[in-house]
Scaffold this motif. Structure first.
Motif, short mmCIF file in Angstrom:
data_model
loop_
_atom_site.label_atom_id
_atom_site.label_comp_id
_atom_site.label_asym_id
_atom_site.label_seq_id
_atom_site.Cartn_x
_atom_site.Cartn_y
_atom_site.Cartn_z
N ALA A 35 0.66 -0.86 0.16
CA ALA A 35 0.06 0.00 -0.08
C ALA A 35 0.90 1.00 -0.33
O ALA A 35 1.90 1.26 0.74
CB ALA A 35 -1.14 0.17 1.20
N SER A 82 -4.46 1.39 -2.32
CA SER A 82 -4.24 0.07 -2.19
C SER A 82 -3.25 -0.58 -3.16
O SER A 82 -2.99 0.68 -3.98
CB SER A 82 -5.39 -1.32 -2.31
N GLY A 87 1.23 -5.45 2.45
CA GLY A 87 -0.13 -5.67 2.70
C GLY A 87 -1.20 -4.10 2.67
O GLY A 87 -1.46 -3.68 1.79
N SER A 88 -2.08 -4.26 3.51
CA SER A 88 -3.34 -3.54 3.55
C SER A 88 -3.56 -1.82 3.75
O SER A 88 -2.58 -1.76 4.54
CB SER A 88 -4.60 -4.08 4.68
#
Length: 124
Positions: free
Chosen positions: A33, A52, A101-102
């Motif tokens: 991200a 994202s 990741g997120s």
């Protein structure tokens, strides 16, 4: 280790536009991200926008929503911040940041790697 290099800052008149770029090293860019933050003199570093890894989700601070657009090109390992209708209060050093990741908008502590920053100055 991820290295980030921002570019595209400069001096612009109020109402003008700039596009910032942030080039990232590494071969798994789409797993990260990305976020943009800014820091004005004497102030804390504030969240501007986040995206994202796939580019399918974006988030903005209220102060820039509708004027700024974050996007990314995973083939080029680059994230962009298109800034339109710039105001003098947008003057700051702009930093890009990344985390695996997120996406976690709004909090700089969640990001692991940072660029060196690029100065944006908006004159009235």
């Amino acid at each position: 280790q991820v290295q980030l290099v921002e570019s595209g800052g400069g001096l612009v008149q109020a109402g003008g536009s700039l596009r910032l770029s942030c080039a990232a090293s590494g071969r798994t860019f789409s797993s990260y991200a990305m976020g943009w933050f800014r820091q004005a003199p004497g102030k804390e570093r504030d969240f501007v926008a986040a995206i994202s890894g796939s580019g399918g989700s974006t988030y903005y601070a209220d102060s820039v929503h509708g004027r700024f657009t974050i996007s990314r090109d995973n083939a080029k390992n680059t994230v962009y911040l298109q800034m339109n209708s710039l105001k003098p209060e947008d003057t700051a050093v702009y930093y890009c940041a990344t985390r695996w990741g997120s996406v976690v908008p709004g909090t700089s502590a969640s990001y692991d790697y940072w660029g060196q920053g690029t100065q944006v100055t908006v004159s009235s």
